[in-house]
Design a protein around this motif. Sequence first.
Motif, short mmCIF file in Angstrom:
data_model
loop_
_atom_site.label_atom_id
_atom_site.label_comp_id
_atom_site.label_asym_id
_atom_site.label_seq_id
_atom_site.Cartn_x
_atom_site.Cartn_y
_atom_site.Cartn_z
N PHE A 73 -1.73 50.24 23.33
CA PHE A 73 -1.66 51.31 24.27
C PHE A 73 -2.73 52.07 24.25
O PHE A 73 -2.88 53.07 24.90
N PHE A 108 8.21 44.53 36.26
CA PHE A 108 7.93 45.69 36.05
C PHE A 108 7.96 46.00 34.35
O PHE A 108 6.91 45.97 33.49
N ALA A 109 9.27 45.79 33.91
CA ALA A 109 9.31 46.29 32.37
C ALA A 109 8.30 44.90 31.58
O ALA A 109 7.91 45.27 30.51
N ILE A 110 8.65 43.77 31.89
CA ILE A 110 7.97 42.70 31.17
C ILE A 110 6.47 42.82 31.30
O ILE A 110 6.03 42.72 29.95
N ILE A 128 12.21 45.30 39.01
CA ILE A 128 12.17 46.16 37.65
C ILE A 128 12.07 45.69 36.56
O ILE A 128 11.13 45.91 35.67
N ALA A 129 12.73 44.48 36.51
CA ALA A 129 12.66 43.25 35.44
C ALA A 129 11.13 42.85 35.20
O ALA A 129 10.62 42.92 34.00
N ASN A 179 4.59 45.43 31.70
CA ASN A 179 4.09 46.68 31.14
C ASN A 179 4.15 46.27 29.71
O ASN A 179 3.19 46.46 28.90
N SER A 180 5.32 45.95 29.24
CA SER A 180 5.46 45.69 27.88
C SER A 180 4.69 44.53 27.12
O SER A 180 4.06 44.88 26.22
N VAL A 181 4.40 43.35 27.78
CA VAL A 181 3.47 42.26 27.42
C VAL A 181 2.18 42.68 27.05
O VAL A 181 1.62 42.44 26.27
N ASN A 224 -0.34 51.78 31.24
CA ASN A 224 0.53 52.97 32.37
C ASN A 224 -0.51 53.34 33.21
O ASN A 224 -0.14 54.19 34.06
N LEU A 269 1.95 44.76 24.23
CA LEU A 269 1.97 44.27 22.88
C LEU A 269 0.58 43.22 22.76
O LEU A 269 0.29 43.46 21.41
N GLY A 287 0.50 53.67 37.32
CA GLY A 287 1.67 54.49 37.80
C GLY A 287 1.58 55.08 38.96
O GLY A 287 2.14 55.12 40.04
#
Lengths: 292, 336
Positions: free
Chosen positions: A115, A102-104, A99-100, A106-108, A214, A111, A217
């Motif tokens: 988006f 995934f979040a990293i 999950i970590a 996606n966010s990177v 995204n 950034l 998904g």
Amino acid sequence: MELLLNQVLAGIATGAIYACMALAVVMIYQAIDHLNFAQGEMAMFSTFIAWQMLQWGVPYWGAFVLTLALSFAGGIVIERALFKPLGNAPVLTHVAGFIALFAIVNSVAGLTWDFTIKQFPSPFGSSPFLGSQLISTHQAGMIGVTLVLLLLLYFFFQFTRIGLAMRAAAAQPESARLVGVNTSWMVALGWGMAAAIGSIAGMLIAPVVFLEPNMMGGVLIYGFAAAVLGGLTSPLGAVVGGFLVGIFENLAGTYIPGVGNELKLPIALALIITVLVVKPTGLFGRSIVKRV
Amino acid sequence: MSALQEIVETPPIETTPKKYMALGTYASVVVVILLCAAPLIAKNFVIFQMTMVLIYAIAVLALNILTGGSGQFSLGQSAFYALGAYTSAILMETFGVNYALTLPVAGGICFIAGYLFGLPALRLSGIYLALATFALATAMPQLLKLHYFEAWTGGVQGLVITKPDAPFGLPLSQDMWLYYFVLVVSMLIYVASVNLLKSRSGRAMMAIRDNEIAASAMGVDVALYKTLAFGVSAGITGVAGGLGAIAVQFVAPDSYTIQLAIALFLGMVVGGVGWLPGSIVGAAFIVFVPNIAEHFSKGLSGAVFGLILVLIIFVLPHGSRQIAYTVQGWVHKLRK
């Protein structure tokens, strides 16, 4: 009849992508017995790297090969840095790790590349394939690339020393270690290959779903559905599952009234649960007997 | 080894020796007094944020009952949260039901939904359950957007909810009233959950978590308690969802994506799996950290969440519980 044939062929084409995702998922599952929830995000990130190289003027196939190599290296780095230290930690810790990741990722990606939705070129073009209206050249290309990939993987696992060592490490880690296989690096190699296979799926599906953080998904959920249908322990099953899920998705969307595009993800969910309840090992998986 | 056995390595919930209990009681009294007094000095926006902390704390608590109590886990809590939120919203806006009365309905509907989802989940342990619930969380926004339900759910647009006023002419602002209302609900749920875990059913769940086969050999109805845990967890999450809808005054499909499920999961890990007081620490974490992160750069919160999750896995595997126990140990030493 034409509609049916059309939908089946289109289903096989998207099924090829699901097959790739499922293969990537199964690769890692074989190696460490966990599902990689970040597989889709890793593929998305690779696709962005390919896009960036294309923006810099690298020709398509050059960017393709470079992305494969970078993804392979990236997969190995992730395994060494994050999941090797976790070792035999409880399932919850592993899920938290995925999950970590995934979040990293996606966010990177958001950034770095924003988006907004981006176009991703197809190397095959979108004209009708061989003058037939049934399937486009890009769809045919998707199927073709996947089949070539499968063939390569088959030869790799059947006829090379490393392929044999990887299979041994996945099936019997203890015994493999005793006969001198470096199981730890075989796991890392599995991660690298999974990342590379995922990047192929990402680059092939990007012209269809467009490029944005995204985008994977839905594809990942279908990849999971395919892997579960085929059996999480069988690469061949993952591929067959991928094609079946692709065909099923398209036929359900066309022929079951009210499904259409809106219910695509819920269909995948229903499929996963049905398979897990009716036949948890999937079509080709072997059941594992545990000693208490 | 059963898969369930591997999931939670933390010590069982009631490991605190009796002599430590007094300190725990003092701490909870202080926390409750602080929670009651805080809105008197804070601004309206801060009160709203604190309300959200309490609401998320309920949702994290629900997940904690499922994972810490029965050893199953879920990445799909956002789906039950959404179901509760929509139930409350629809009852309030379409049928004009009082907001407080919508909560038991939301909880009840989510309990049934969770129980039904828990039935197939019986055959899934560990990673398979995570997979099924992950798919549920991903699929939920699409289900909410379906045009068949658009008359009730408002489709992609969502629903706007009117904020309740303080009753009986109490001289409280809307935010403040809602805060105290949520505080009472969350304390009730907290006490009920603690008692549930201490009860026969709770011990049965923990027995299943620790060793499923041994538990069934002892006569525990494994299927019943696993689905029950799933139902209870979903029901409580539904109440939190209903409260969340009332507090935010808005429900829309895209508020309940996998990101929310990740946030709740993170809240549980930060708070400490199987340690109920940690839920509020975890909730405060998932409310305030994204704000701080967004302050530096938009869209950064995902990366910060991820990095902190990694840090916790490696440095503090038991989350805030580990800190609390360490502090408790120091205090105990000082007293000697």
